[in-house]
Design a protein around this motif. Structure first.
Motif, PDB file in Angstrom:
ATOM      1  N   ALA A  20      -6.806  46.341  30.028  1.00 14.88           N
ATOM      2  CA  ALA A  20      -5.780  46.081  31.194  1.00 14.88           C
ATOM      3  C   ALA A  20      -4.548  46.506  30.580  1.00 14.88           C
ATOM      4  CB  ALA A  20      -6.042  44.788  31.800  1.00 14.88           C
ATOM      5  N   HIS A  21      -4.052  45.926  29.547  1.00 21.17           N
ATOM      6  CA  HIS A  21      -2.755  46.260  29.081  1.00 21.17           C
ATOM      7  C   HIS A  21      -2.520  47.671  28.846  1.00 21.17           C
ATOM      8  CE1 HIS A  21       0.636  44.637  26.001  1.00 21.17           C
ATOM      9  NE2 HIS A  21       0.923  45.076  27.156  1.00 21.17           N
ATOM     10  N   HIS A  22      -3.545  48.376  28.174  1.00 21.15           N
ATOM     11  CA  HIS A  22      -3.281  49.772  28.467  1.00 21.15           C
ATOM     12  C   HIS A  22      -3.262  50.398  29.588  1.00 21.15           C
ATOM     13  CE1 HIS A  22      -3.556  50.477  23.905  1.00 21.15           C
ATOM     14  NE2 HIS A  22      -4.361  49.464  23.840  1.00 21.15           N
ATOM     15  N   ALA A  23      -3.903  49.941  30.477  1.00 15.48           N
ATOM     16  CA  ALA A  23      -3.982  50.531  31.871  1.00 15.48           C
ATOM     17  C   ALA A  23      -2.874  50.324  32.907  1.00 15.48           C
ATOM     18  CB  ALA A  23      -5.114  49.861  32.742  1.00 15.48           C
ATOM     19  N   ILE A  24      -2.074  49.110  32.440  1.00 14.57           N
ATOM     20  CA  ILE A  24      -0.734  48.905  33.293  1.00 14.57           C
ATOM     21  C   ILE A  24       0.100  49.601  32.635  1.00 14.57           C
ATOM     22  CG2 ILE A  24       0.209  46.992  31.726  1.00 14.57           C
ATOM     23  CD1 ILE A  24       0.988  45.680  34.329  1.00 14.57           C
ATOM     24  N   LYS A  25       0.317  50.204  31.313  1.00 13.04           N
ATOM     25  CA  LYS A  25       1.136  51.016  30.731  1.00 13.04           C
ATOM     26  C   LYS A  25       0.983  52.324  31.337  1.00 13.04           C
ATOM     27  CE  LYS A  25       1.908  48.288  26.230  1.00 13.04           C
ATOM     28  NZ  LYS A  25       1.814  48.580  24.897  1.00 13.04           N
ATOM     29  N   GLU A  26      -0.251  52.571  31.607  1.00  8.76           N
ATOM     30  CA  GLU A  26      -0.434  53.999  32.161  1.00  8.76           C
ATOM     31  C   GLU A  26      -0.306  54.159  33.507  1.00  8.76           C
ATOM     32  OE1 GLU A  26      -4.338  54.860  30.655  1.00  8.76           O
ATOM     33  OE2 GLU A  26      -3.614  54.970  28.405  1.00  8.76           O
ATOM     34  N   ASN A  27      -0.175  53.038  34.150  1.00 12.30           N
ATOM     35  CA  ASN A  27       0.258  52.897  35.757  1.00 12.30           C
ATOM     36  C   ASN A  27      -1.448  53.120  36.402  1.00 12.30           C
ATOM     37  OD1 ASN A  27       1.557  52.031  38.027  1.00 12.30           O
ATOM     38  ND2 ASN A  27       2.027  54.196  38.633  1.00 12.30           N
ATOM     39  N   ASN A  28      -2.476  52.746  35.495  1.00  7.34           N
ATOM     40  CA  ASN A  28      -3.743  52.793  35.943  1.00  7.34           C
ATOM     41  C   ASN A  28      -4.061  51.546  36.849  1.00  7.34           C
ATOM     42  OD1 ASN A  28      -6.558  53.402  36.666  1.00  7.34           O
ATOM     43  ND2 ASN A  28      -6.890  54.304  34.713  1.00  7.34           N
ATOM     44  N   ARG A  29      -3.890  51.420  38.177  1.00  4.75           N
ATOM     45  CA  ARG A  29      -3.780  50.200  38.768  1.00  4.75           C
ATOM     46  C   ARG A  29      -5.380  49.699  38.969  1.00  4.75           C
ATOM     47  NH1 ARG A  29       1.248  48.190  38.776  1.00  4.75           N
ATOM     48  NH2 ARG A  29       0.346  46.511  40.131  1.00  4.75           N
ATOM     49  N   LYS A  30      -6.578  50.648  39.126  1.00  6.40           N
ATOM     50  CA  LYS A  30      -7.828  50.417  39.015  1.00  6.40           C
ATOM     51  C   LYS A  30      -8.268  49.886  38.117  1.00  6.40           C
ATOM     52  CE  LYS A  30     -12.416  52.350  40.469  1.00  6.40           C
ATOM     53  NZ  LYS A  30     -13.008  53.320  40.949  1.00  6.40           N
ATOM     54  N   VAL A  31      -8.184  50.453  36.988  1.00  9.31           N
ATOM     55  CA  VAL A  31      -8.608  49.656  35.476  1.00  9.31           C
ATOM     56  C   VAL A  31      -7.919  48.390  35.288  1.00  9.31           C
ATOM     57  CG1 VAL A  31      -8.729  50.302  33.097  1.00  9.31           C
ATOM     58  CG2 VAL A  31      -9.207  51.998  34.810  1.00  9.31           C
TER      59      VAL A  31
ATOM     60  N   CYS B 112      -0.638  41.789  40.578  1.00  6.30           N
ATOM     61  CA  CYS B 112      -0.985  43.164  40.346  1.00  6.30           C
ATOM     62  C   CYS B 112      -1.634  43.595  41.619  1.00  6.30           C
ATOM     63  CB  CYS B 112      -1.946  43.259  39.176  1.00  6.30           C
ATOM     64  SG  CYS B 112      -1.511  42.846  37.478  1.00  6.30           S
ATOM     65  N   LEU B 113      -2.485  42.839  42.318  1.00  5.02           N
ATOM     66  CA  LEU B 113      -2.896  43.444  43.550  1.00  5.02           C
ATOM     67  C   LEU B 113      -1.894  43.783  44.484  1.00  5.02           C
ATOM     68  CD1 LEU B 113      -6.119  41.145  44.230  1.00  5.02           C
ATOM     69  CD2 LEU B 113      -6.118  43.401  43.294  1.00  5.02           C
ATOM     70  N   LYS B 114      -0.687  43.013  44.360  1.00  4.24           N
ATOM     71  CA  LYS B 114       0.351  43.144  45.653  1.00  4.24           C
ATOM     72  C   LYS B 114       1.348  44.222  45.025  1.00  4.24           C
ATOM     73  CE  LYS B 114       0.477  38.648  47.488  1.00  4.24           C
ATOM     74  NZ  LYS B 114       1.431  37.428  47.714  1.00  4.24           N
ATOM     75  N   GLY B 115       1.202  44.705  43.612  1.00  2.00           N
ATOM     76  CA  GLY B 115       1.724  45.989  43.114  1.00  2.00           C
ATOM     77  C   GLY B 115       3.179  45.549  42.462  1.00  2.00           C
TER      78      GLY B 115
END
Length: 288
Positions: A172-183, A251-254
């Motif tokens: 999840a940490h890598h996903a937020i850095k890549e702006n991959n909200r689904k992952v 995160c769900l609220k962006g």
């Protein structure tokens, strides 16, 4: 309103520290009364706990609103990181005290009490049948015969669960850095679910210890250190899961971006700290 460049945001007068102080005072009074057999101790302790939870909810709500409004900049971010680092260091000291008690009892106290020529006097001063061997039991009926909790059953399963939760959180940490909200959302959800599964198995383990193994909090120094270490660790898992749940809904609220997500990082730091504590606990409490 966004903060002015180069300024440091100073919050307005807040009543939350006063509310928290009152809650802690009431909770401590209730706990002290409960330990001394006073009937009103339990409700007073829960009232104090409820006030503390109200303070945490309100204070965090205000900080989240300030963050969303953009009043925090790089200086505030640095302060938050330093504050979280010092908080985790204080938690390290907290657990070090209990691990130190376990180490002292096993490595120093029992060998000293069971030294050559000391058995007669130790049995006289302590209790009949005292044996300087780990795990050490207390005098009957307070302690009595018990079985130790083995490492390769439920504790090993819980170890695998907690290590897996660390992996899902890292994803999840890598996903937020890549702006991959689904992952990101799925990784956080999986981490929280694994944490709750860990707690459920630990509660079952406690029932098994009390009912089947006769292992209780008053089962000598072994029982005391076992339940204090595993119990406080379970409390920290619960707090970590609560922090991650708040982050998940944010995160769900962006609320976060790839470059600005310290609330996520703070919760992740805490969760990885809990993972490391469990590994040490598994080795020295369950295994060795």
């Amino acid at each position: 309103m966004a903060q002015e460049k180069g300024s440091y945001y100073v919050p307005h007068e807040s009543h939350w520290p006063v509310v928290g102080t009152i809650g802690m005072f009431i909770a401590v009074i209730g706990a002290a009364a409960l330990l001394n057999g006073v009937r009103f101790g339990t409700p007073v302790m829960f009232i104090g706990g409820a006030i503390i939870l109200y303070m945490v909810w309100g204070w965090f709500r205000d900080v989240i609103n300030e963050s969303v409004q953009g009043v925090y900049g790089s200086q505030e971010d640095r302060s938050f990181r330093q504050g979280m680092a010092w908080f985790i260091l204080s938690e390290v000291a907290f657990f070090a005290a209990f691990f130190g008690a376990l180490f002292y009892a096993r490595v120093y106290s029992l060998p000293w009490l069971g030294g050559e020529g000391a058995n007669f006097f130790t049995n006289l001063l302590l209790w009949d049948g005292f044996e300087a061997a780990w795990p050490s039991d207390g005098p009957a009926p307070r302690g009595g015969e018990f079985d130790i909790m083995g490492a390769w059953g439920l504790p090993a399963i819980n170890t695998a669960i907690l290590l897996t939760s660390g992996v899902t959180l890292t994803i999840a940490h890598h996903a937020i850095k890549e702006n991959n909200r689904k992952v990101l959302n799925w990784g956080l959800f999986a981490t929280i679910a694994l944490g709750l599964l860990f707690l459920s198995i630990q509660m079952y383990e406690y029932v098994h210890a009390y009912v089947d193994l006769n292992l209780r909090l008053d089962s000598g120094i072994y029982g005391s250190t076992f339940f204090m270490l595993t119990g406080f660790h379970g409390l920290h898992v619960f707090l970590g899961a609560l922090m991650l749940t708040v982050v998940y809904f944010r995160c769900l609220k962006g609320h976060f971006t790839a470059d600005n997500h310290f609330a996520f990082e703070a919760a992740a730091w805490y969760w990885h700290f809990v993972d490391v504590v469990w590994l040490v606990l598994f080795v020295f409490v369950y295994w060795l």
